[in-house]
Design an enzyme around this catalytic site. Sequence first.
Site, PDB file in Angstrom:
ATOM      1  N   GLY A 140       2.022  -6.440 -14.327  1.00 40.95           N
ATOM      2  CA  GLY A 140       2.025  -4.949 -13.526  1.00 40.95           C
ATOM      3  C   GLY A 140       2.237  -4.673 -13.587  1.00 40.95           C
ATOM      4  O   GLY A 140       2.173  -3.425 -13.497  1.00 40.95           O
ATOM      5  N   TYR A 197      19.931  -7.712 -13.074  1.00 49.62           N
ATOM      6  CA  TYR A 197      19.006  -7.186 -13.756  1.00 49.62           C
ATOM      7  C   TYR A 197      18.873  -6.488 -15.551  1.00 49.62           C
ATOM      8  O   TYR A 197      18.410  -6.844 -16.083  1.00 49.62           O
ATOM      9  CB  TYR A 197      18.744  -5.698 -12.791  1.00 49.62           C
ATOM     10  CG  TYR A 197      17.531  -5.407 -13.726  1.00 49.62           C
ATOM     11  CD1 TYR A 197      16.366  -4.987 -13.700  1.00 49.62           C
ATOM     12  CD2 TYR A 197      17.968  -3.808 -14.346  1.00 49.62           C
ATOM     13  CE1 TYR A 197      15.006  -4.765 -14.289  1.00 49.62           C
ATOM     14  CE2 TYR A 197      16.743  -3.246 -14.746  1.00 49.62           C
ATOM     15  CZ  TYR A 197      15.746  -3.284 -14.876  1.00 49.62           C
ATOM     16  OH  TYR A 197      14.004  -3.145 -15.531  1.00 49.62           O
ATOM     17  N   LYS A 208      17.644  -7.879 -18.742  1.00 47.32           N
ATOM     18  CA  LYS A 208      16.385  -7.083 -19.923  1.00 47.32           C
ATOM     19  C   LYS A 208      17.386  -6.577 -21.269  1.00 47.32           C
ATOM     20  O   LYS A 208      16.581  -6.996 -22.198  1.00 47.32           O
ATOM     21  CB  LYS A 208      16.476  -5.538 -19.581  1.00 47.32           C
ATOM     22  CG  LYS A 208      15.481  -4.994 -18.152  1.00 47.32           C
ATOM     23  CD  LYS A 208      14.403  -4.833 -18.645  1.00 47.32           C
ATOM     24  CE  LYS A 208      13.515  -5.236 -17.548  1.00 47.32           C
ATOM     25  NZ  LYS A 208      12.186  -4.946 -17.822  1.00 47.32           N
ATOM     26  N   ARG A 223      26.057  -1.044  -4.222  1.00 49.06           N
ATOM     27  CA  ARG A 223      26.311  -2.246  -5.087  1.00 49.06           C
ATOM     28  C   ARG A 223      27.445  -3.314  -5.824  1.00 49.06           C
ATOM     29  O   ARG A 223      28.720  -2.647  -5.700  1.00 49.06           O
ATOM     30  CB  ARG A 223      25.652  -2.286  -6.566  1.00 49.06           C
ATOM     31  CG  ARG A 223      24.416  -1.511  -5.803  1.00 49.06           C
ATOM     32  CD  ARG A 223      23.034  -0.778  -7.222  1.00 49.06           C
ATOM     33  NE  ARG A 223      21.808  -0.429  -6.540  1.00 49.06           N
ATOM     34  CZ  ARG A 223      20.874   0.258  -6.722  1.00 49.06           C
ATOM     35  NH1 ARG A 223      21.443  -0.324  -8.992  1.00 49.06           N
ATOM     36  NH2 ARG A 223      19.966   0.822  -7.102  1.00 49.06           N
ATOM     37  N   SER A 230      15.289  -1.479 -20.469  1.00 49.60           N
ATOM     38  CA  SER A 230      15.983  -0.239 -19.820  1.00 49.60           C
ATOM     39  C   SER A 230      17.232   0.671 -19.469  1.00 49.60           C
ATOM     40  O   SER A 230      18.138  -0.288 -19.948  1.00 49.60           O
ATOM     41  CB  SER A 230      15.712  -1.047 -17.937  1.00 49.60           C
ATOM     42  OG  SER A 230      16.558  -0.611 -17.311  1.00 49.60           O
ATOM     43  N   GLN A 258       4.563   1.738 -10.422  1.00 49.78           N
ATOM     44  CA  GLN A 258       4.091   2.935 -10.281  1.00 49.78           C
ATOM     45  C   GLN A 258       3.516   3.192 -11.888  1.00 49.78           C
ATOM     46  O   GLN A 258       2.648   3.596 -12.280  1.00 49.78           O
ATOM     47  CB  GLN A 258       5.332   3.465 -10.468  1.00 49.78           C
ATOM     48  CG  GLN A 258       5.553   4.792 -11.007  1.00 49.78           C
ATOM     49  CD  GLN A 258       6.826   5.502 -11.286  1.00 49.78           C
ATOM     50  OE1 GLN A 258       7.565   6.199 -10.013  1.00 49.78           O
ATOM     51  NE2 GLN A 258       8.125   5.017 -12.177  1.00 49.78           N
ATOM     52  N   ASP A 259       4.112   2.312 -13.550  1.00 53.41           N
ATOM     53  CA  ASP A 259       4.388   2.624 -14.065  1.00 53.41           C
ATOM     54  C   ASP A 259       2.942   2.438 -14.978  1.00 53.41           C
ATOM     55  O   ASP A 259       2.121   3.037 -15.086  1.00 53.41           O
ATOM     56  CB  ASP A 259       4.867   1.812 -15.129  1.00 53.41           C
ATOM     57  CG  ASP A 259       6.745   3.090 -15.136  1.00 53.41           C
ATOM     58  OD1 ASP A 259       6.233   3.953 -14.369  1.00 53.41           O
ATOM     59  OD2 ASP A 259       7.576   2.107 -15.905  1.00 53.41           O
ATOM     60  N   GLU A 274      19.414  -0.272 -17.917  1.00 57.07           N
ATOM     61  CA  GLU A 274      20.746  -0.193 -17.049  1.00 57.07           C
ATOM     62  C   GLU A 274      20.975  -1.254 -18.160  1.00 57.07           C
ATOM     63  O   GLU A 274      22.127  -1.912 -18.066  1.00 57.07           O
ATOM     64  CB  GLU A 274      19.461  -0.881 -16.104  1.00 57.07           C
ATOM     65  CG  GLU A 274      20.219  -1.912 -14.941  1.00 57.07           C
ATOM     66  CD  GLU A 274      21.389  -1.198 -13.968  1.00 57.07           C
ATOM     67  OE1 GLU A 274      21.574  -0.202 -13.976  1.00 57.07           O
ATOM     68  OE2 GLU A 274      22.094  -1.740 -12.948  1.00 57.07           O
TER      69      GLU A 274
HETATM   70  N1  GDD Z   1      17.489   1.782  -4.220  1.00 60.12           N
HETATM   71  C1  GDD Z   1      18.412   3.038  -3.922  1.00 60.12           C
HETATM   72  N2  GDD Z   1      18.701   3.276  -2.201  1.00 60.12           N
HETATM   73  N3  GDD Z   1      19.529   3.346  -4.398  1.00 60.12           N
HETATM   74  C2  GDD Z   1      20.771   4.066  -3.770  1.00 60.12           C
HETATM   75  C3  GDD Z   1      20.864   4.344  -2.304  1.00 60.12           C
HETATM   76  C4  GDD Z   1      19.617   3.685  -1.694  1.00 60.12           C
HETATM   77  O1  GDD Z   1      19.598   3.797   0.016  1.00 60.12           O
HETATM   78  N4  GDD Z   1      21.667   5.116  -1.932  1.00 60.12           N
HETATM   79  C5  GDD Z   1      22.306   5.293  -3.549  1.00 60.12           C
HETATM   80  N5  GDD Z   1      21.675   4.900  -4.451  1.00 60.12           N
HETATM   81  C6  GDD Z   1      22.278   4.733  -6.497  1.00 60.12           C
HETATM   82  C7  GDD Z   1      22.006   3.631  -6.916  1.00 60.12           C
HETATM   83  O2  GDD Z   1      23.563   2.900  -6.437  1.00 60.12           O
HETATM   84  C8  GDD Z   1      21.683   4.242  -8.171  1.00 60.12           C
HETATM   85  O3  GDD Z   1      22.910   4.360  -8.312  1.00 60.12           O
HETATM   86  C9  GDD Z   1      20.882   5.369  -7.759  1.00 60.12           C
HETATM   87  O4  GDD Z   1      20.713   5.523  -6.542  1.00 60.12           O
HETATM   88  C10 GDD Z   1      19.575   4.931  -8.698  1.00 60.12           C
HETATM   89  O5  GDD Z   1      18.974   3.675  -7.889  1.00 60.12           O
HETATM   90  P1  GDD Z   1      17.757   3.005  -7.810  1.00 60.12           P
HETATM   91  O6  GDD Z   1      16.703   4.693  -7.778  1.00 60.12           O
HETATM   92  O7  GDD Z   1      17.400   2.084  -6.999  1.00 60.12           O
HETATM   93  O8  GDD Z   1      17.519   2.726  -9.575  1.00 60.12           O
HETATM   94  P2  GDD Z   1      18.974   1.734 -10.473  1.00 60.12           P
HETATM   95  O9  GDD Z   1      18.918   2.874 -11.090  1.00 60.12           O
HETATM   96  O10 GDD Z   1      18.665   1.755  -9.743  1.00 60.12           O
HETATM   97  O11 GDD Z   1      17.157   1.581 -11.300  1.00 60.12           O
HETATM   98  C11 GDD Z   1      16.058   1.769 -11.783  1.00 60.12           C
HETATM   99  O12 GDD Z   1      16.572   2.273 -13.248  1.00 60.12           O
HETATM  100  C12 GDD Z   1      15.790   1.458 -13.884  1.00 60.12           C
HETATM  101  C13 GDD Z   1      16.818   2.320 -15.521  1.00 60.12           C
HETATM  102  O13 GDD Z   1      18.064   3.100 -15.900  1.00 60.12           O
HETATM  103  C14 GDD Z   1      15.007   1.319 -11.616  1.00 60.12           C
HETATM  104  O14 GDD Z   1      13.632   1.983 -12.217  1.00 60.12           O
HETATM  105  C15 GDD Z   1      14.708  -0.085 -12.839  1.00 60.12           C
HETATM  106  O15 GDD Z   1      14.055  -0.720 -13.056  1.00 60.12           O
HETATM  107  C16 GDD Z   1      14.904   0.863 -14.366  1.00 60.12           C
HETATM  108  O16 GDD Z   1      15.562  -0.321 -15.453  1.00 60.12           O
END
Ligand code: GDD
Length: 319
Positions: A8, A149, A153, A278, A123, A12-13, A125
Amino acid sequence: MRKALITGINGQDGSYLSEFLIGKGYEVHGILRRHSVAENQDARINSLDIKTYYGDLTDEVSLFKILKEVKPTEIYNLGAMSHVGISSQMPAFTIKTNSLSVISLLEFAKEICPECKVYQASSSEMFGNSIDSDGFQRLTTPMNPVSPYGCSKVMAYNLVKYYRQAYNKFYCNGILFNHESPRRGSNFVTNKVVKSIVMIKKKLINKLELGNMDSQRDWGHSQDYVEAMHLIMQYKSPNDWIVSMGETRSIRDFCEYAFSLVNLNYLDYVKHNEKYIRPLELDVLRGDSSKTRKLLNWKPKYTFESMIEEMIEYWMNKI
Ligand code: GDD
């Protein structure tokens, strides 16, 4: 010569970690997946002095060949199907990429470079909606993932612990909470919001569609978090670590602050779109990284505010 192999590497990372390790005198190698749009392949890393190899985490042959050729002293397994929302649409691919591949990687590492250390990108998550009574997640918090996901993990996390104990290996998990930057993919919420704000400000679009705005995340900066990855690998013994800021904010809070930086009110532009909801949501993340800060002497430089300011500035210059 310290030799790092990063899966990867073009993410980003991976890109921040490459820069950091080059600065520390490492020889840096990385695995790239073939992409039909060649221009998008290595945008984040094309100026770096690194060596890349075509491969894929789901292709054991490529992993075997690359490990044999590089014989790294440290492997950073950052490659993954990393989008939580999309993982419910491609659950099998997510498990193959994020869990099964870790078995191949650890087996090959054990056989080909037995002294090599391994860092696994675990993560927050994985916790799902488990939270301790004081409002934090930590190593002892039960893992109850709420996405394919998260499940993938948890499997990888346990494999790393198993190999560490069974074969006495320096294999570690970094449980990183959300971490962002201008290099974040724009289908993750932070960069989607910031990029859209700049486009709204420049009158290129007039709305931003989001899903759940009430979930809360513990957001830090990727550049700070890759330093923690490296510290984890230099500690006297292999272990699992929490990397987080210890502060939680909602998507709504994020929008409110980011829009305010360009003198706009998010309520005038943000619209709800069911498409981004989701099947199950992780409601609150807040990590207790006190052990990591104390034992590794890890100190993040960015704050929530300075991170968003940097992201806004980046897109202001770019768009
Ligand atoms: N992506 C996305 N798009 N998220 C949204 C949106 C949208 O339009 N609207 C609301 N959200 C909310 C998601 O439902 C979630 O609660 C939050 O925003 C964060 O979503 P993401 O930025 O997609 O990140 P994530 O928390 O699901 O996952 C990320 O963090 C994890 C660590 O906790 C990713 O980077 C993962 O790979 C990582 O492991």
